[in-house]
Write an enzyme that holds these catalytic residues in place. Structure first.
Site, PDB file in Angstrom:
ATOM      1  CG  ASN A   8      39.563  28.332  46.389  1.00  0.00           C
ATOM      2  OD1 ASN A   8      39.509  28.703  45.225  1.00  0.00           O
ATOM      3  ND2 ASN A   8      38.552  28.470  47.236  1.00  0.00           N
ATOM      4  CE  LYS A  15      39.047  33.291  49.144  1.00  0.00           C
ATOM      5  NZ  LYS A  15      37.678  33.196  48.703  1.00  0.00           N
ATOM      6  NE  ARG A  94      36.673  27.294  43.200  1.00  0.00           N
ATOM      7  CZ  ARG A  94      36.429  28.585  43.092  1.00  0.00           C
ATOM      8  NH1 ARG A  94      37.176  29.457  43.720  1.00  0.00           N
ATOM      9  NH2 ARG A  94      35.435  29.016  42.360  1.00  0.00           N
ATOM     10  CG  HIS A 182      30.661  30.154  42.148  1.00  0.00           C
ATOM     11  ND1 HIS A 182      30.049  31.130  41.411  1.00  0.00           N
ATOM     12  CD2 HIS A 182      31.925  30.568  42.348  1.00  0.00           C
ATOM     13  CE1 HIS A 182      30.902  32.102  41.166  1.00  0.00           C
ATOM     14  NE2 HIS A 182      32.058  31.772  41.719  1.00  0.00           N
ATOM     15  CG  HIS A 209      29.434  32.252  45.424  1.00  0.00           C
ATOM     16  ND1 HIS A 209      30.075  31.496  46.375  1.00  0.00           N
ATOM     17  CD2 HIS A 209      30.393  33.024  44.858  1.00  0.00           C
ATOM     18  CE1 HIS A 209      31.355  31.807  46.392  1.00  0.00           C
ATOM     19  NE2 HIS A 209      31.577  32.726  45.464  1.00  0.00           N
ATOM     20  N   GLY A 211      30.666  37.183  44.790  1.00  0.00           N
ATOM     21  CA  GLY A 211      32.034  37.587  45.086  1.00  0.00           C
ATOM     22  C   GLY A 211      32.614  38.194  43.831  1.00  0.00           C
ATOM     23  CG  ASN A 212      36.756  39.618  42.866  1.00  0.00           C
ATOM     24  OD1 ASN A 212      36.302  40.727  42.576  1.00  0.00           O
ATOM     25  ND2 ASN A 212      37.861  39.454  43.552  1.00  0.00           N
ATOM     26  N   GLY A 213      33.822  36.489  41.460  1.00  0.00           N
ATOM     27  CA  GLY A 213      32.998  35.661  40.581  1.00  0.00           C
ATOM     28  C   GLY A 213      31.624  35.600  41.227  1.00  0.00           C
ATOM     29  NE  ARG A 242      35.001  35.713  35.895  1.00  0.00           N
ATOM     30  CZ  ARG A 242      34.800  34.754  36.789  1.00  0.00           C
ATOM     31  NH1 ARG A 242      34.044  33.722  36.464  1.00  0.00           N
ATOM     32  NH2 ARG A 242      35.332  34.817  37.985  1.00  0.00           N
ATOM     33  N   GLY A 329      32.036  37.201  49.143  1.00  0.00           N
ATOM     34  CA  GLY A 329      32.527  38.450  49.741  1.00  0.00           C
ATOM     35  C   GLY A 329      31.490  39.563  49.749  1.00  0.00           C
ATOM     36  CB  ILE A 330      29.382  41.089  47.111  1.00  0.00           C
ATOM     37  CG1 ILE A 330      30.625  41.592  46.363  1.00  0.00           C
ATOM     38  CG2 ILE A 330      28.245  42.102  47.043  1.00  0.00           C
ATOM     39  CD1 ILE A 330      30.435  41.725  44.847  1.00  0.00           C
ATOM     40  CD  GLU A 332      30.573  35.000  53.146  1.00  0.00           C
ATOM     41  OE1 GLU A 332      31.538  35.347  53.835  1.00  0.00           O
ATOM     42  OE2 GLU A 332      30.590  34.004  52.384  1.00  0.00           O
ATOM     43  CD  GLU A 380      34.600  28.579  47.128  1.00  0.00           C
ATOM     44  OE1 GLU A 380      35.558  29.335  47.363  1.00  0.00           O
ATOM     45  OE2 GLU A 380      33.928  28.643  46.082  1.00  0.00           O
TER      46      GLU A 380
HETATM   47  P1  AMP Z   1      35.268  37.120  47.064  1.00  0.00           P
HETATM   48  O1  AMP Z   1      35.645  36.880  45.630  1.00  0.00           O
HETATM   49  O2  AMP Z   1      34.196  36.191  47.558  1.00  0.00           O
HETATM   50  O3  AMP Z   1      36.457  37.187  47.989  1.00  0.00           O
HETATM   51  O4  AMP Z   1      34.596  38.573  47.130  1.00  0.00           O
HETATM   52  C1  AMP Z   1      35.288  39.727  46.755  1.00  0.00           C
HETATM   53  C2  AMP Z   1      34.300  40.883  46.610  1.00  0.00           C
HETATM   54  O5  AMP Z   1      33.656  41.100  47.881  1.00  0.00           O
HETATM   55  C3  AMP Z   1      34.956  42.198  46.210  1.00  0.00           C
HETATM   56  O6  AMP Z   1      34.179  42.850  45.217  1.00  0.00           O
HETATM   57  C4  AMP Z   1      34.923  42.985  47.503  1.00  0.00           C
HETATM   58  O7  AMP Z   1      34.889  44.379  47.293  1.00  0.00           O
HETATM   59  C5  AMP Z   1      33.612  42.508  48.100  1.00  0.00           C
HETATM   60  N1  AMP Z   1      33.523  42.835  49.520  1.00  0.00           N
HETATM   61  C6  AMP Z   1      34.263  42.347  50.546  1.00  0.00           C
HETATM   62  N2  AMP Z   1      33.922  42.975  51.704  1.00  0.00           N
HETATM   63  C7  AMP Z   1      32.950  43.883  51.389  1.00  0.00           C
HETATM   64  C8  AMP Z   1      32.189  44.843  52.129  1.00  0.00           C
HETATM   65  N3  AMP Z   1      32.358  45.011  53.447  1.00  0.00           N
HETATM   66  N4  AMP Z   1      31.270  45.568  51.460  1.00  0.00           N
HETATM   67  C9  AMP Z   1      31.080  45.426  50.134  1.00  0.00           C
HETATM   68  N5  AMP Z   1      31.763  44.542  49.378  1.00  0.00           N
HETATM   69  C10 AMP Z   1      32.683  43.790  49.990  1.00  0.00           C
END
Ligand code: AMP
Length: 396
Positions: A8, A15, A94, A182, A209, A211-213, A242, A329-330, A332, A380
């Protein structure tokens, strides 16, 4: 025993998962899960066995993980070390863009690979990395079945009004459509809802969803009705780097008055905008939350504001709302972002329970909240592993 490798490739991460399959109909069981992040810019490799043993938690030199192909070599070395007997029968990938033709996973053949390479302009930050991973895996495992799982597939049956732009029809026919992305994450969340809250799965659900995206998807009965992302993975919410939703007039202005060419604009919109661009500090939510400066607050404020706008718009597209699910990531992990998104949402029937939110419980709304708010960690990798298992089953 059958081994399945999942790959991924995100914009700056890879990943991976090694799954074992007891028998052809069984659920794939993760043996190793890991990630190399910050590829090309201070890479770090983390991997754990299913039993929780740390197999790797160490920085890599930038040369060792200079790009996604190098990162895959490190992954294969780790698997060879951790499970010397592993025989990879299938590799699930992916792939961010499947274009208008792919609504389900497909076996990767040279023809499919060529067709997917032609979609690279639609997702320049991801598709080339995804396909680099495919080529590297084809070279490493020439006997294995290789399967492409598309982020766009989950949305392929959008109603037409959510699939089109207000452009002359010929562009739609040429594939200029709102694809949505996603999809593997949304597919997983829809599946989890059938297990933990079947009544919600049957209803009107928005999944955020984050995260970074980042994107949001409105579903009814587990099927995508509308998504915040469109033709490319640029639309909708602002992301790590983005821009998210943008008036197309801005692009014309950049071309006509700032003298910017297509490559420069692409670099601006994909790599220098979003949280990074607005804050001038970082694309990473953890760093922004820790910074406590005005530009960091503004970037977070804009992110939250756009999520709330999408929440309203998607609720209208669904004809109401029964549940909001946070993942990524954000979604969760950030208590603060979840709280800010839900603040003052009583008008839509949503009331957050602050304690449940702080504790990171699965349901974080109050018992009286008409709209349920949930946090469901997305996965995923298992969606990819299941698709690889199904393909192995189909071809015997
Ligand atoms: P992902 O692309 O799903 O891995 O998410 C990455 C994003 O999740 C990044 O902006 C990280 O800073 C954010 N993230 C991960 N853990 C935390 C946390 N405990 N608090 C706030 N943001 C987080």
């Amino acid at each position: 025993m059958t081994d399945i490798l999942t790959l991924n490739a995100g914009s700056s991460s890879l990943k991976f998962g090694l799954f074992e399959l007891d028998n052809p109909g069984a659920e794939p069981v993760a043996q190793i899960l890991g990630e190399i992040d910050r590829i090309g810019n201070g890479p770090h490799m983390r991997a754990r066995s299913a039993a929780g043993a740390v197999l790797s938690d160490a920085p890599l030199s930038s040369e060792d993980a200079a790009d996604h192909a190098c990162a895959l070599e490190r992954v294969l070395e780790l698997i060879a070390r951790a499970r010397p007997g592993a025989a990879i029968d299938a590799v699930g990938h992916r792939i961010v863009h499947g274009g208008p033709d792919h609504a389900v996973p497909v076996r990767l053949t040279p023809e499919v690979l060529d067709a997917l390479a032609r979609l690279e302009p639609l997702a320049p930050l991801h598709q080339p990395h995804n396909l680099a991973g495919v080529r590297a895996a084809l070279a490493a495992f020439p006997q294995a079945v290789q399967v492409a799982c598309f982020d766009t597939a989950f949305h392929r049956h959008h109603p037409w009004v959510n699939d089109t732009f207000g452009l002359p029809r010929a562009y739609y026919d040429k594939g200029v459509r709102r694809y949505g992305f996603h999809g593997l994450s949304y597919d997983y969340i829809a599946g989890r809802l059938t297990q933990i809250a079947p009544h919600l799965h049957a209803g009107r659900v928005i999944v955020a969803h984050l995260g970074n995206g980042a994107s949001m998807c409105g579903m009814i009965g587990g099927r995508s009705i509308a998504s915040s992302m469109g033709f490319s993975a640029l639309d909708g919410l602002p992301m790590g780097t983005r821009c998210g939703q943008l008036d197309p007039g801005v692009v014309l202005y950049l071309m006509q008055h700032e003298g910017m060419g297509a490559d420069e604009i692409a670099d601006l919109l994909y790599r220098r905008s979003g949280l990074l661009g607005v804050s001038g500090l970082s694309h990473d939510m953890r760093e922004l939350e820790a910074a406590g400066t005005d530009p960091a607050y503004q970037a977070i404020g804009y992110f939250v504001f756009r999520i709330r706008r999408e929440l309203g718009g998607l609720s209208a597209a669904l004809g109401g709302l029964d549940a909001l699910v946070f993942c990524g990531g954000i979604g969760e992990n950030s208590v603060h972002i979840r709280q800010k998104v839900c603040e003052g949402m009583g008008w839509i029937g949503m009331e957050l329970d602050e304690l449940r939110n702080r504790r990171g419980e699965t349901v974080i709304s109050t018992d009286l909240s008409r709209v349920r708010v949930l946090v469901i960690p997305t996965d995923e990798e298992i969606v990819i592993a299941r698709a690889a298992r199904d393909m192995l089953g189909q071809i015997g």
